[in-house]
Design a protein around this motif. Structure first.
Motif, PDB file in Angstrom:
ATOM      1  N   SER A  65      12.127 -15.264  11.148  1.00  0.00           N
ATOM      2  CA  SER A  65      10.686 -15.174  11.388  1.00  0.00           C
ATOM      3  C   SER A  65      10.147 -16.416  12.102  1.00  0.00           C
ATOM      4  CB  SER A  65       9.937 -14.959  10.071  1.00  0.00           C
ATOM      5  OG  SER A  65      10.118 -16.065   9.212  1.00  0.00           O
ATOM      6  N   ASN A  66      10.942 -17.485  12.133  1.00  0.00           N
ATOM      7  CA  ASN A  66      10.533 -18.723  12.808  1.00  0.00           C
ATOM      8  C   ASN A  66      11.247 -18.919  14.137  1.00  0.00           C
ATOM      9  OD1 ASN A  66       8.888 -19.396  10.662  1.00  0.00           O
ATOM     10  ND2 ASN A  66      10.468 -20.572   9.644  1.00  0.00           N
ATOM     11  N   LEU A  67      11.932 -17.890  14.616  1.00  0.00           N
ATOM     12  CA  LEU A  67      12.757 -18.038  15.797  1.00  0.00           C
ATOM     13  C   LEU A  67      12.407 -16.982  16.832  1.00  0.00           C
ATOM     14  CD1 LEU A  67      15.283 -19.316  17.193  1.00  0.00           C
ATOM     15  CD2 LEU A  67      16.626 -17.574  16.002  1.00  0.00           C
ATOM     16  N   GLU A  68      12.280 -17.411  18.085  1.00  0.00           N
ATOM     17  CA  GLU A  68      12.153 -16.466  19.191  1.00  0.00           C
ATOM     18  C   GLU A  68      13.140 -16.874  20.267  1.00  0.00           C
ATOM     19  OE1 GLU A  68       8.546 -16.191  21.525  1.00  0.00           O
ATOM     20  OE2 GLU A  68       8.326 -18.350  21.565  1.00  0.00           O
ATOM     21  N   VAL A  69      13.833 -15.887  20.802  1.00  0.00           N
ATOM     22  CA  VAL A  69      14.774 -16.126  21.891  1.00  0.00           C
ATOM     23  C   VAL A  69      14.217 -15.422  23.118  1.00  0.00           C
ATOM     24  CG1 VAL A  69      17.125 -15.861  22.720  1.00  0.00           C
ATOM     25  CG2 VAL A  69      16.713 -16.286  20.285  1.00  0.00           C
ATOM     26  N   ILE A  70      13.997 -16.202  24.151  1.00  0.00           N
ATOM     27  CA  ILE A  70      13.454 -15.683  25.404  1.00  0.00           C
ATOM     28  C   ILE A  70      14.565 -15.738  26.445  1.00  0.00           C
ATOM     29  CG2 ILE A  70      11.728 -16.031  27.221  1.00  0.00           C
ATOM     30  CD1 ILE A  70      10.067 -17.532  25.004  1.00  0.00           C
ATOM     31  N   VAL A  71      14.853 -14.600  27.053  1.00  0.00           N
ATOM     32  CA  VAL A  71      15.855 -14.549  28.113  1.00  0.00           C
ATOM     33  C   VAL A  71      15.117 -14.439  29.439  1.00  0.00           C
ATOM     34  CG1 VAL A  71      17.765 -13.231  29.095  1.00  0.00           C
ATOM     35  CG2 VAL A  71      17.620 -13.558  26.620  1.00  0.00           C
ATOM     36  N   ALA A  72      15.268 -15.466  30.275  1.00  0.00           N
ATOM     37  CA  ALA A  72      14.666 -15.494  31.609  1.00  0.00           C
ATOM     38  C   ALA A  72      15.752 -15.051  32.580  1.00  0.00           C
ATOM     39  CB  ALA A  72      14.166 -16.897  31.938  1.00  0.00           C
ATOM     40  N   ASP A  73      15.736 -13.773  32.910  1.00  0.00           N
ATOM     41  CA  ASP A  73      16.831 -13.193  33.677  1.00  0.00           C
ATOM     42  C   ASP A  73      16.501 -13.097  35.163  1.00  0.00           C
ATOM     43  OD1 ASP A  73      19.482 -11.800  33.629  1.00  0.00           O
ATOM     44  OD2 ASP A  73      18.245 -10.283  34.596  1.00  0.00           O
ATOM     45  N   ALA A  74      17.457 -13.546  35.982  1.00  0.00           N
ATOM     46  CA  ALA A  74      17.291 -13.568  37.437  1.00  0.00           C
ATOM     47  C   ALA A  74      17.908 -12.310  38.053  1.00  0.00           C
ATOM     48  CB  ALA A  74      17.920 -14.827  38.022  1.00  0.00           C
ATOM     49  N   HIS A  75      17.406 -11.157  37.613  1.00  0.00           N
ATOM     50  CA  HIS A  75      17.778  -9.857  38.194  1.00  0.00           C
ATOM     51  C   HIS A  75      19.261  -9.539  38.065  1.00  0.00           C
ATOM     52  CE1 HIS A  75      13.720 -10.060  39.688  1.00  0.00           C
ATOM     53  NE2 HIS A  75      14.004 -11.213  40.265  1.00  0.00           N
ATOM     54  N   SER A  76      19.783  -9.653  36.838  1.00  0.00           N
ATOM     55  CA  SER A  76      21.179  -9.315  36.581  1.00  0.00           C
ATOM     56  C   SER A  76      21.458  -7.855  36.880  1.00  0.00           C
ATOM     57  CB  SER A  76      21.526  -9.583  35.110  1.00  0.00           C
ATOM     58  OG  SER A  76      21.514 -10.961  34.840  1.00  0.00           O
TER      59      SER A  76
ATOM     60  N   ARG B 258      20.475  -7.618  30.699  1.00  0.00           N
ATOM     61  CA  ARG B 258      19.161  -7.289  30.155  1.00  0.00           C
ATOM     62  C   ARG B 258      19.263  -6.354  28.954  1.00  0.00           C
ATOM     63  NH1 ARG B 258      14.322  -7.890  33.461  1.00  0.00           N
ATOM     64  NH2 ARG B 258      14.798  -9.389  35.092  1.00  0.00           N
ATOM     65  N   LYS B 259      20.165  -5.385  29.015  1.00  0.00           N
ATOM     66  CA  LYS B 259      20.337  -4.455  27.890  1.00  0.00           C
ATOM     67  C   LYS B 259      20.838  -5.195  26.658  1.00  0.00           C
ATOM     68  CE  LYS B 259      22.642  -0.230  26.340  1.00  0.00           C
ATOM     69  NZ  LYS B 259      22.439  -0.613  24.991  1.00  0.00           N
ATOM     70  N   ILE B 260      21.786  -6.082  26.853  1.00  0.00           N
ATOM     71  CA  ILE B 260      22.299  -6.864  25.726  1.00  0.00           C
ATOM     72  C   ILE B 260      21.175  -7.673  25.099  1.00  0.00           C
ATOM     73  CG2 ILE B 260      23.809  -8.801  25.106  1.00  0.00           C
ATOM     74  CD1 ILE B 260      25.727  -7.717  27.321  1.00  0.00           C
ATOM     75  N   ALA B 261      20.388  -8.348  25.925  1.00  0.00           N
ATOM     76  CA  ALA B 261      19.279  -9.157  25.405  1.00  0.00           C
ATOM     77  C   ALA B 261      18.301  -8.292  24.615  1.00  0.00           C
ATOM     78  CB  ALA B 261      18.578  -9.875  26.553  1.00  0.00           C
ATOM     79  N   ARG B 262      17.957  -7.123  25.154  1.00  0.00           N
ATOM     80  CA  ARG B 262      17.042  -6.221  24.442  1.00  0.00           C
ATOM     81  C   ARG B 262      17.657  -5.747  23.128  1.00  0.00           C
ATOM     82  NH1 ARG B 262      15.897  -4.409  29.707  1.00  0.00           N
ATOM     83  NH2 ARG B 262      17.461  -2.778  29.502  1.00  0.00           N
ATOM     84  N   ASP B 263      18.951  -5.427  23.136  1.00  0.00           N
ATOM     85  CA  ASP B 263      19.631  -4.969  21.919  1.00  0.00           C
ATOM     86  C   ASP B 263      19.596  -6.027  20.827  1.00  0.00           C
ATOM     87  OD1 ASP B 263      20.183  -2.571  23.175  1.00  0.00           O
ATOM     88  OD2 ASP B 263      22.317  -3.012  23.510  1.00  0.00           O
ATOM     89  N   TYR B 264      19.584  -7.294  21.210  1.00  0.00           N
ATOM     90  CA  TYR B 264      19.504  -8.390  20.240  1.00  0.00           C
ATOM     91  C   TYR B 264      18.058  -8.729  19.870  1.00  0.00           C
ATOM     92  CZ  TYR B 264      24.435  -9.810  20.135  1.00  0.00           C
ATOM     93  OH  TYR B 264      25.792  -9.869  19.930  1.00  0.00           O
ATOM     94  N   GLY B 265      17.107  -8.053  20.474  1.00  0.00           N
ATOM     95  CA  GLY B 265      15.702  -8.297  20.132  1.00  0.00           C
ATOM     96  C   GLY B 265      15.077  -9.469  20.849  1.00  0.00           C
ATOM     97  N   CYS B 266      15.667  -9.898  21.942  1.00  0.00           N
ATOM     98  CA  CYS B 266      15.120 -11.024  22.704  1.00  0.00           C
ATOM     99  C   CYS B 266      13.894 -10.599  23.480  1.00  0.00           C
ATOM    100  CB  CYS B 266      16.170 -11.555  23.684  1.00  0.00           C
ATOM    101  SG  CYS B 266      17.674 -12.137  22.920  1.00  0.00           S
ATOM    102  N   THR B 267      13.036 -11.544  23.757  1.00  0.00           N
ATOM    103  CA  THR B 267      11.920 -11.342  24.664  1.00  0.00           C
ATOM    104  C   THR B 267      12.445 -11.539  26.077  1.00  0.00           C
ATOM    105  OG1 THR B 267      10.347 -12.171  23.030  1.00  0.00           O
ATOM    106  CG2 THR B 267       9.640 -12.198  25.334  1.00  0.00           C
ATOM    107  N   MET B 268      12.148 -10.587  26.956  1.00  0.00           N
ATOM    108  CA  MET B 268      12.629 -10.658  28.330  1.00  0.00           C
ATOM    109  C   MET B 268      11.509 -11.102  29.267  1.00  0.00           C
ATOM    110  SD  MET B 268      15.821  -9.718  28.416  1.00  0.00           S
ATOM    111  CE  MET B 268      15.891  -9.675  30.186  1.00  0.00           C
ATOM    112  N   VAL B 269      11.837 -12.026  30.159  1.00  0.00           N
ATOM    113  CA  VAL B 269      10.927 -12.406  31.240  1.00  0.00           C
ATOM    114  C   VAL B 269      11.759 -12.479  32.513  1.00  0.00           C
ATOM    115  CG1 VAL B 269       9.332 -13.685  29.740  1.00  0.00           C
ATOM    116  CG2 VAL B 269      11.207 -14.891  30.862  1.00  0.00           C
ATOM    117  N   ASN B 270      11.097 -12.343  33.650  1.00  0.00           N
ATOM    118  CA  ASN B 270      11.785 -12.477  34.919  1.00  0.00           C
ATOM    119  C   ASN B 270      12.080 -13.940  35.191  1.00  0.00           C
ATOM    120  OD1 ASN B 270      11.894  -9.731  35.588  1.00  0.00           O
ATOM    121  ND2 ASN B 270       9.830  -9.795  36.414  1.00  0.00           N
ATOM    122  N   GLY B 271      13.299 -14.211  35.569  1.00  0.00           N
ATOM    123  CA  GLY B 271      13.704 -15.571  35.909  1.00  0.00           C
ATOM    124  C   GLY B 271      13.984 -15.632  37.399  1.00  0.00           C
TER     125      GLY B 271
END
Length: 66
Positions: A31-42, A47-60
């Motif tokens: 509850s105290n942790l957020e993982v943000i994946v800044a992806d450069a158009h993989s 992106r699917k892996i990051a979403r499956d782990y519950g990460c917040t996605m942003v464009n990198g």
């Protein structure tokens, strides 16, 4: 206290699960942790892996010229 981890990625399908598993195994309340994946158009499923782990996605993008 919220801890934010930002991971810049581009085609990191091979390594991202191990990184995210390692983060999840830390002694930090989820509850105290957020993982943000800044992806450069993989194109490899990063992106699917990051979403499956519950990460917040942003464009990198590419890093700035040093």
């Amino acid at each position: 206290m919220l801890i934010s981890i930002i991971l810049p990625t581009k085609n990191e399908k091979e390594y991202l699960p191990a990184v995210l598993d390692s983060i999840n195994n830390q002694n930090i309340s989820k509850s105290n942790l957020e993982v943000i994946v800044a992806d450069a158009h993989s194109l490899d499923g990063t992106r699917k892996i990051a979403r499956d782990y519950g990460c917040t996605m942003v464009n990198g993008g590419l890093p700035a010229v040093g």
